[in-house]
Design a protein around this motif. Structure first.
Motif, mmCIF file in Angstrom:
data_model
loop_
_atom_site.group_PDB
_atom_site.id
_atom_site.type_symbol
_atom_site.label_atom_id
_atom_site.label_comp_id
_atom_site.label_asym_id
_atom_site.label_seq_id
_atom_site.Cartn_x
_atom_site.Cartn_y
_atom_site.Cartn_z
ATOM 1 N N ILE A 287 -18.817 3.537 -15.547
ATOM 2 C CA ILE A 287 -18.103 3.862 -16.785
ATOM 3 C C ILE A 287 -18.773 5.074 -17.423
ATOM 4 O O ILE A 287 -19.932 5.009 -17.829
ATOM 5 C CB ILE A 287 -18.118 2.677 -17.772
ATOM 6 C CG1 ILE A 287 -17.486 1.439 -17.138
ATOM 7 C CG2 ILE A 287 -17.393 3.054 -19.057
ATOM 8 C CD1 ILE A 287 -16.032 1.573 -16.811
ATOM 9 N N THR A 288 -18.058 6.188 -17.500
ATOM 10 C CA THR A 288 -18.651 7.424 -18.021
ATOM 11 C C THR A 288 -18.120 7.825 -19.387
ATOM 12 O O THR A 288 -18.668 8.726 -20.015
ATOM 13 C CB THR A 288 -18.398 8.584 -17.039
ATOM 14 O OG1 THR A 288 -16.987 8.716 -16.819
ATOM 15 C CG2 THR A 288 -19.086 8.330 -15.703
ATOM 16 N N ASP A 289 -17.083 7.175 -19.866
ATOM 17 C CA ASP A 289 -16.509 7.502 -21.173
ATOM 18 C C ASP A 289 -17.168 6.634 -22.246
ATOM 19 O O ASP A 289 -17.038 5.411 -22.217
ATOM 20 C CB ASP A 289 -14.996 7.252 -21.155
ATOM 21 C CG ASP A 289 -14.298 7.771 -22.416
ATOM 22 O OD1 ASP A 289 -14.990 7.968 -23.439
ATOM 23 O OD2 ASP A 289 -13.078 7.963 -22.373
ATOM 24 N N PRO A 290 -17.880 7.237 -23.191
ATOM 25 C CA PRO A 290 -18.547 6.437 -24.230
ATOM 26 C C PRO A 290 -17.575 5.628 -25.080
ATOM 27 O O PRO A 290 -17.937 4.592 -25.627
ATOM 28 C CB PRO A 290 -19.294 7.483 -25.061
ATOM 29 C CG PRO A 290 -18.639 8.780 -24.764
ATOM 30 C CD PRO A 290 -18.151 8.680 -23.356
ATOM 31 N N ARG A 291 -16.318 6.074 -25.155
ATOM 32 C CA ARG A 291 -15.330 5.310 -25.927
ATOM 33 C C ARG A 291 -14.983 4.003 -25.226
ATOM 34 O O ARG A 291 -14.773 2.971 -25.874
ATOM 35 C CB ARG A 291 -14.078 6.152 -26.157
ATOM 36 C CG ARG A 291 -14.306 7.326 -27.103
ATOM 37 C CD ARG A 291 -13.163 8.289 -27.094
ATOM 38 N NE ARG A 291 -13.014 8.917 -25.783
ATOM 39 C CZ ARG A 291 -12.134 9.866 -25.501
ATOM 40 N NH1 ARG A 291 -11.320 10.298 -26.453
ATOM 41 N NH2 ARG A 291 -12.062 10.395 -24.285
ATOM 42 N N ASN A 292 -14.950 4.024 -23.901
ATOM 43 C CA ASN A 292 -14.754 2.780 -23.152
ATOM 44 C C ASN A 292 -15.941 1.839 -23.358
ATOM 45 O O ASN A 292 -15.778 0.630 -23.508
ATOM 46 C CB ASN A 292 -14.586 3.074 -21.656
ATOM 47 C CG ASN A 292 -13.133 3.288 -21.273
ATOM 48 O OD1 ASN A 292 -12.227 2.839 -21.965
ATOM 49 N ND2 ASN A 292 -12.910 3.978 -20.176
ATOM 50 N N LEU A 293 -17.139 2.417 -23.345
ATOM 51 C CA LEU A 293 -18.342 1.612 -23.590
ATOM 52 C C LEU A 293 -18.262 0.965 -24.968
ATOM 53 O O LEU A 293 -18.517 -0.235 -25.124
ATOM 54 C CB LEU A 293 -19.588 2.487 -23.476
ATOM 55 C CG LEU A 293 -20.915 1.862 -23.930
ATOM 56 C CD1 LEU A 293 -21.211 0.579 -23.163
ATOM 57 C CD2 LEU A 293 -22.057 2.865 -23.765
ATOM 58 N N GLY A 294 -17.904 1.748 -25.984
ATOM 59 C CA GLY A 294 -17.792 1.201 -27.332
ATOM 60 C C GLY A 294 -16.749 0.105 -27.436
ATOM 61 O O GLY A 294 -16.956 -0.916 -28.102
ATOM 62 N N ASN B 118 -6.920 -0.135 -17.972
ATOM 63 C CA ASN B 118 -8.071 0.570 -18.515
ATOM 64 C C ASN B 118 -9.294 -0.343 -18.464
ATOM 65 O O ASN B 118 -9.185 -1.558 -18.644
ATOM 66 C CB ASN B 118 -7.746 0.982 -19.954
ATOM 67 C CG ASN B 118 -8.942 1.520 -20.701
ATOM 68 O OD1 ASN B 118 -9.731 0.748 -21.230
ATOM 69 N ND2 ASN B 118 -9.060 2.822 -20.744
ATOM 70 N N ALA B 119 -10.469 0.232 -18.201
ATOM 71 C CA ALA B 119 -11.691 -0.570 -18.059
ATOM 72 C C ALA B 119 -11.957 -1.412 -19.296
ATOM 73 O O ALA B 119 -12.367 -2.578 -19.192
ATOM 74 C CB ALA B 119 -12.877 0.345 -17.775
ATOM 75 N N GLY B 120 -11.720 -0.849 -20.480
ATOM 76 C CA GLY B 120 -11.943 -1.601 -21.702
ATOM 77 C C GLY B 120 -11.005 -2.790 -21.830
ATOM 78 O O GLY B 120 -11.413 -3.881 -22.247
ATOM 79 N N ILE B 121 -9.742 -2.602 -21.443
ATOM 80 C CA ILE B 121 -8.762 -3.695 -21.513
ATOM 81 C C ILE B 121 -9.097 -4.768 -20.481
ATOM 82 O O ILE B 121 -9.030 -5.973 -20.763
ATOM 83 C CB ILE B 121 -7.339 -3.156 -21.293
ATOM 84 C CG1 ILE B 121 -6.957 -2.220 -22.442
ATOM 85 C CG2 ILE B 121 -6.341 -4.293 -21.166
ATOM 86 C CD1 ILE B 121 -5.633 -1.535 -22.255
#
Length: 312
Positions: A170-177, A294-297
């Motif tokens: 996971i490289t997108d900090p928004r996904n991490l958040g 999406n990874a976050g979902i």
């Protein structure tokens, strides 16, 4: 009168051999070294300069990743301050053309006790790496990362079965958040991220977490595969999410045993090495017209399912 070079004692004729005494000097010296391997050749200097430049760039990148994070621009600074993201210093250019955003940012920084410094435009250009700062920037301190064992201790202190999320690629900090926010919402005890080639807890991650980053710890590890091995030694059941999983998520019953959900990137998913470390690869059933989640979902759906089955 000029002497004739072909006359008298100056006449060139046969000379005696060395008798084998200089045989070593006649031996070949092997293949000619590459230009970049010859210290006196300009190609060697060019190669050395490139290596030095690469090393310097890597060192600068590591320093930037591990150092404070600068948020630049009026909208960005104001949003971060509104979300109560930890901050240490607000930089404002002297005699700035102030507007409502600048005034609110200064008011919020004052209420939170954040230091304010007047800076010149060149100073802000340097501090923000020439970003478009509009005369204002906010310094975010380096995140205080935990260790995976700290996350297990959090669960133990609450007398709860550990529920962790590990991120692979996971490289997108928004996904991490967003994942940190979901972990907080569904009773998770922490998130694990690798140190390299991965999103870190920057201001963007803090902001997307909507304050959850203040309640859920994030652990950073040098080697994610080794960290998973250590979790398994602690009887943590490791579940990897992949669209080609052996079992669909609703079919897997999560008991009160410790669980770690591994989420991969949208493009590549979980890496082969990490997938081999998982106890079970699980897929989330979705409509055929949808390529992937999406990874976050995907993390949120999985966390909810674990929480639901544990309550049942």
């Amino acid at each position: 009168m000029a002497s004739n070079p072909r006359s008298g004692g100056s006449k060139k004729g046969p000379t005696k051999g060395s008798g084998g005494k200089n045989k070593r000097s006649l031996a070949g010296r092997g293949p000619t070294p590459k230009a970049e391997d010859r210290v006196y050749h300009k190609a060697h200097k060019t190669t050395a300069n490139k290596k030095a430049a690469n090393a310097s760039a890597q060192a600068k990148r590591r320093k930037k990743e591990n150092g404070p994070n600068m948020v630049a621009g009026r909208n960005s600074v104001l949003e971060v301050l509104r979300e109560d993201v930890p901050a240490t210093t607000l930089y404002v250019v002297g005699r700035i053309d102030s507007d409502d955003r600048v005034r609110e940012a200064i008011t919020l920084a004052t209420k939170r006790g954040i230091s304010m410094l007047e800076a010149s435009k060149p100073d802000l250009d340097r501090l923000t790496d020439d970003a478009i700062h509009q005369g204002i920037a906010l310094q975010i301190p380096p995140y205080d990362y935990a260790e995976p064992r700290d996350l297990l201790e959090v669960a133990a202190d609450k007398s709860e079965a550990p529920l962790l999320v590990a991120l692979d690629g996971i490289t997108d900090p928004r996904n991490l958040g967003a994942i940190v926010r979901s972990a907080a919402a569904f009773g998770g005890h922490g998130v694990i991220i690798p140190e390299r080639r991965a999103a870190s807890m920057t201001a963007a991650a803090w902001k997307t977490s909507a304050g959850a980053a203040a309640r859920i710890r994030v652990a950073q590890v040098v080697n994610l595969a080794r960290a998973i091995d250590e979790l398994k030694k602690q009887n943590v059941f490791v579940v990897g999410l992949d669209m080609d999983g052996d079992v669909e998520l609703p079919e897997l019953t999560f008991s009160r045993d410790p669980v770690c959900i591994v989420v991969g990137s949208e493009g590549k998913g979980i890496s082969r090495l990490i997938a081999e470390k998982c106890d079970q690869i699980v897929s989330i059933p979705i409509a055929a017209t949808t390529e992937s989640l999406n990874a976050g979902i995907a993390a949120a759906v999985s966390l909810y399912e674990v929480a639901r089955t544990r309550r049942g």
